[in-house]
Design a protein around this motif. Structure first.
Motif, PDB file in Angstrom:
ATOM      1  N   LEU A 130      48.330  48.430  43.240  1.00 19.24           N
ATOM      2  CA  LEU A 130      46.994  48.608  42.596  1.00 19.24           C
ATOM      3  C   LEU A 130      46.272  47.166  42.606  1.00 19.24           C
ATOM      4  O   LEU A 130      45.213  47.007  42.997  1.00 19.24           O
ATOM      5  N   ASP A 131      47.079  45.949  42.710  1.00 18.18           N
ATOM      6  CA  ASP A 131      46.582  44.628  42.678  1.00 18.18           C
ATOM      7  C   ASP A 131      45.826  44.548  44.382  1.00 18.18           C
ATOM      8  O   ASP A 131      45.142  43.982  44.335  1.00 18.18           O
ATOM      9  N   SER A 132      46.678  44.963  45.196  1.00 19.82           N
ATOM     10  CA  SER A 132      46.437  44.972  46.546  1.00 19.82           C
ATOM     11  C   SER A 132      44.998  45.759  46.567  1.00 19.82           C
ATOM     12  O   SER A 132      44.274  45.395  47.791  1.00 19.82           O
ATOM     13  N   LEU A 133      45.076  46.958  46.098  1.00 21.41           N
ATOM     14  CA  LEU A 133      43.974  47.679  46.140  1.00 21.41           C
ATOM     15  C   LEU A 133      42.579  47.181  45.651  1.00 21.41           C
ATOM     16  O   LEU A 133      41.607  47.034  46.101  1.00 21.41           O
ATOM     17  N   ASP A 134      42.684  46.630  44.444  1.00 19.93           N
ATOM     18  CA  ASP A 134      41.689  45.584  43.726  1.00 19.93           C
ATOM     19  C   ASP A 134      41.060  44.527  44.580  1.00 19.93           C
ATOM     20  O   ASP A 134      40.034  44.752  44.723  1.00 19.93           O
ATOM     21  N   ARG A 135      42.059  43.921  45.169  1.00 20.61           N
ATOM     22  CA  ARG A 135      41.666  42.778  46.114  1.00 20.61           C
ATOM     23  C   ARG A 135      40.908  43.479  47.405  1.00 20.61           C
ATOM     24  O   ARG A 135      39.816  42.842  47.641  1.00 20.61           O
ATOM     25  N   GLU A 136      41.361  44.584  47.696  1.00 17.05           N
ATOM     26  CA  GLU A 136      40.740  45.108  48.932  1.00 17.05           C
ATOM     27  C   GLU A 136      39.286  45.558  48.650  1.00 17.05           C
ATOM     28  O   GLU A 136      38.404  45.377  49.260  1.00 17.05           O
ATOM     29  N   TYR A 145      33.189  51.210  34.135  1.00 13.81           N
ATOM     30  CA  TYR A 145      34.017  50.123  34.472  1.00 13.81           C
ATOM     31  C   TYR A 145      34.386  49.466  36.107  1.00 13.81           C
ATOM     32  O   TYR A 145      34.547  48.359  36.019  1.00 13.81           O
ATOM     33  N   PHE A 146      33.888  50.632  36.864  1.00 14.58           N
ATOM     34  CA  PHE A 146      34.214  50.173  38.058  1.00 14.58           C
ATOM     35  C   PHE A 146      33.055  49.315  38.317  1.00 14.58           C
ATOM     36  O   PHE A 146      32.981  48.133  39.102  1.00 14.58           O
ATOM     37  N   ALA A 147      31.774  49.401  37.915  1.00 13.01           N
ATOM     38  CA  ALA A 147      30.725  48.675  38.207  1.00 13.01           C
ATOM     39  C   ALA A 147      30.817  47.439  37.713  1.00 13.01           C
ATOM     40  O   ALA A 147      30.464  46.322  38.233  1.00 13.01           O
ATOM     41  N   ARG A 148      31.583  47.114  36.348  1.00 15.90           N
ATOM     42  CA  ARG A 148      31.626  45.864  35.841  1.00 15.90           C
ATOM     43  C   ARG A 148      32.692  45.105  36.729  1.00 15.90           C
ATOM     44  O   ARG A 148      32.501  43.907  36.882  1.00 15.90           O
ATOM     45  N   MET A 170      46.892  50.115  31.742  1.00 13.14           N
ATOM     46  CA  MET A 170      47.425  51.458  31.617  1.00 13.14           C
ATOM     47  C   MET A 170      48.896  51.751  32.017  1.00 13.14           C
ATOM     48  O   MET A 170      49.466  51.952  31.250  1.00 13.14           O
ATOM     49  N   ALA A 171      49.110  51.333  33.421  1.00 13.16           N
ATOM     50  CA  ALA A 171      50.427  51.454  33.898  1.00 13.16           C
ATOM     51  C   ALA A 171      51.475  50.625  33.210  1.00 13.16           C
ATOM     52  O   ALA A 171      52.638  50.943  32.860  1.00 13.16           O
ATOM     53  N   ARG A 172      50.959  49.400  32.785  1.00 12.82           N
ATOM     54  CA  ARG A 172      51.928  48.331  31.931  1.00 12.82           C
ATOM     55  C   ARG A 172      52.281  48.939  30.676  1.00 12.82           C
ATOM     56  O   ARG A 172      53.627  49.011  30.174  1.00 12.82           O
ATOM     57  N   ASN A 173      51.300  49.774  30.047  1.00 13.14           N
ATOM     58  CA  ASN A 173      51.621  50.142  28.801  1.00 13.14           C
ATOM     59  C   ASN A 173      52.579  51.427  29.041  1.00 13.14           C
ATOM     60  O   ASN A 173      53.088  51.712  28.032  1.00 13.14           O
ATOM     61  N   TRP A 186      39.450  54.689  33.016  1.00 13.81           N
ATOM     62  CA  TRP A 186      40.399  54.877  34.110  1.00 13.81           C
ATOM     63  C   TRP A 186      39.791  54.655  35.403  1.00 13.81           C
ATOM     64  O   TRP A 186      40.269  54.697  36.460  1.00 13.81           O
ATOM     65  N   SER A 187      38.463  54.570  35.482  1.00 12.73           N
ATOM     66  CA  SER A 187      37.460  54.409  36.687  1.00 12.73           C
ATOM     67  C   SER A 187      37.487  52.814  37.022  1.00 12.73           C
ATOM     68  O   SER A 187      36.903  52.405  37.698  1.00 12.73           O
ATOM     69  N   SER A 188      38.575  52.176  36.625  1.00 17.75           N
ATOM     70  CA  SER A 188      38.672  50.782  37.107  1.00 17.75           C
ATOM     71  C   SER A 188      40.143  50.604  37.513  1.00 17.75           C
ATOM     72  O   SER A 188      41.227  50.847  36.901  1.00 17.75           O
ATOM     73  N   ILE A 189      40.270  49.965  38.644  1.00 16.68           N
ATOM     74  CA  ILE A 189      41.714  49.517  39.063  1.00 16.68           C
ATOM     75  C   ILE A 189      42.302  48.597  38.227  1.00 16.68           C
ATOM     76  O   ILE A 189      43.532  48.766  37.961  1.00 16.68           O
ATOM     77  N   LYS A 190      41.533  47.657  37.767  1.00 15.93           N
ATOM     78  CA  LYS A 190      41.858  46.661  36.799  1.00 15.93           C
ATOM     79  C   LYS A 190      42.597  47.238  35.583  1.00 15.93           C
ATOM     80  O   LYS A 190      43.461  47.048  34.996  1.00 15.93           O
TER      81      LYS A 190
END
Length: 309
Positions: free
Chosen positions: A189-195, A217-220, A159-162, A150-154
């Motif tokens: 979430l996509d906008s935040l990931d790009r940010e 996962y955030f670091a990756r 998870m949201a799609r599931n 869960w520590s990854s926006i990607k």
């Protein structure tokens, strides 16, 4: 005659009062009859999941979180009340990587109709972050799964799609509402990931220190290097402690993300020895997107201080 008049007045007054009370009882009965039925319940394991599911489900469901505030998901021992709340739910949205989830599911009644949804389905899992060299030698294995998906926006988008796909199957009558909510959440979430990608772009390759490897996962996602001090809640040997300190120095890491409720006072000694900036974080907070934004800003600020123009 005056007494007769008084008796008549009291009789009419009494009947009038009875009539009003009867009307009130009828009105109250009608109110109860028009109350909306009690909300059905969905259950999640942790608060970041509740955030995602709430954005999609809206107010049509009551969403229950099993992990109590301040508890460590990797060492959480569910009480009987957790099992009861789970059995009263229409569905259980698991993280899919946390041990207590398997424990709870194994305790369900054989005839349970509870639907179980693994919200991590489709996520590329990270292996090998949760064992020490001592543990590897003792148990003869080298890999295990990092549970902190869960520590990854990607990952949160997956998870949201599931969750969305499960919801429209559980409640097809309101599929249009769930679709609108899901598309809005996914766009956010996509906008935040790009940010975050833009924010962390200057700091690619930079290192940060954590006690427990909760930001793998955030670091990756953003090409960062996570240095984890502690594994499996075991005390570090003096040699292991020195190795990690040397790694911190070798990567010029200047910030130490701590989770006070889990790290206790163990992080204080590291801060004293390294002079690193201690930044408390909470990766189990409800509004995880905001917390990840704060973490990203801290890393960028540290990079700018270390590399002034």
């Amino acid at each position: 005659m005056q007494n007769a008049y008084l008796c008549t007045y009291m009789k009419h007054h009494f009947l009038h009062t009875i009539s009003i009370l009867a009307l009130l009882l009828i009105a109250c009965s009608a109110c109860k009859g028009t109350n909306a039925p009690e909300q059905p319940t969905l259950t999640v394991s942790i608060e970041p999941q509740r955030y995602l599911l709430q954005q999609i489900a809206g107010d049509r469901w009551h969403i229950n979180t099993l992990l109590s505030k301040g508890a460590d998901p990797e060492n959480f021992d569910p009480a009987l009340t957790s099992l009861k709340s789970l059995q009263d739910s229409r569905a259980y949205f698991t993280v899919g990587t946390i041990p207590f989830e398997e424990t709870l599911i194994s305790r369900l009644k054989p005839d349970s109709t509870l639907r179980i949804i693994n919200t991590s389905s489709g996520i590329h899992l990270i292996e090998g972050t949760h064992h020490s060299h001592e543990h590897e030698h003792e148990h003869g294995h080298t890999h295990d799964t990092d549970p902190h998906v869960w520590s990854s926006i990607k990952n949160a988008r997956i998870m949201a799609r599931n969750m969305y796909q499960a919801l429209i199957e559980l409640d097809t009558d309101n599929a249009d509402t769930y679709t609108r909510n899901y598309l809005r959440l996914d766009a956010d979430l996509d906008s935040l990931d790009r940010e975050l990608t833009r924010t962390l772009s200057p700091a690619q390759g930079d290192a940060f220190l954590v006690w427990h490897p909760s930001l793998s996962y955030f670091a990756r996602d953003y090409s960062l290097h996570q240095i984890a001090m502690g594994m499996e809640n075991k005390e570090l040997s003096a040699d292991a402690f020195r190795r990690h300190i040397d790694e911190v120095s070798g990567h010029n890491a200047t910030i130490f993300f701590t989770q006070p409720e889990f790290d206790g006072n163990r992080s204080d000694n590291i801060v004293r020895q390294t002079g690193m900036k201690n930044i408390p974080v909470n990766t189990l907070t409800y509004d995880l997107p905001s917390e990840l934004r704060r973490i990203a800003t801290s890393i960028t600020d540290a990079h700018q201080k270390a590399n002034p123009i």
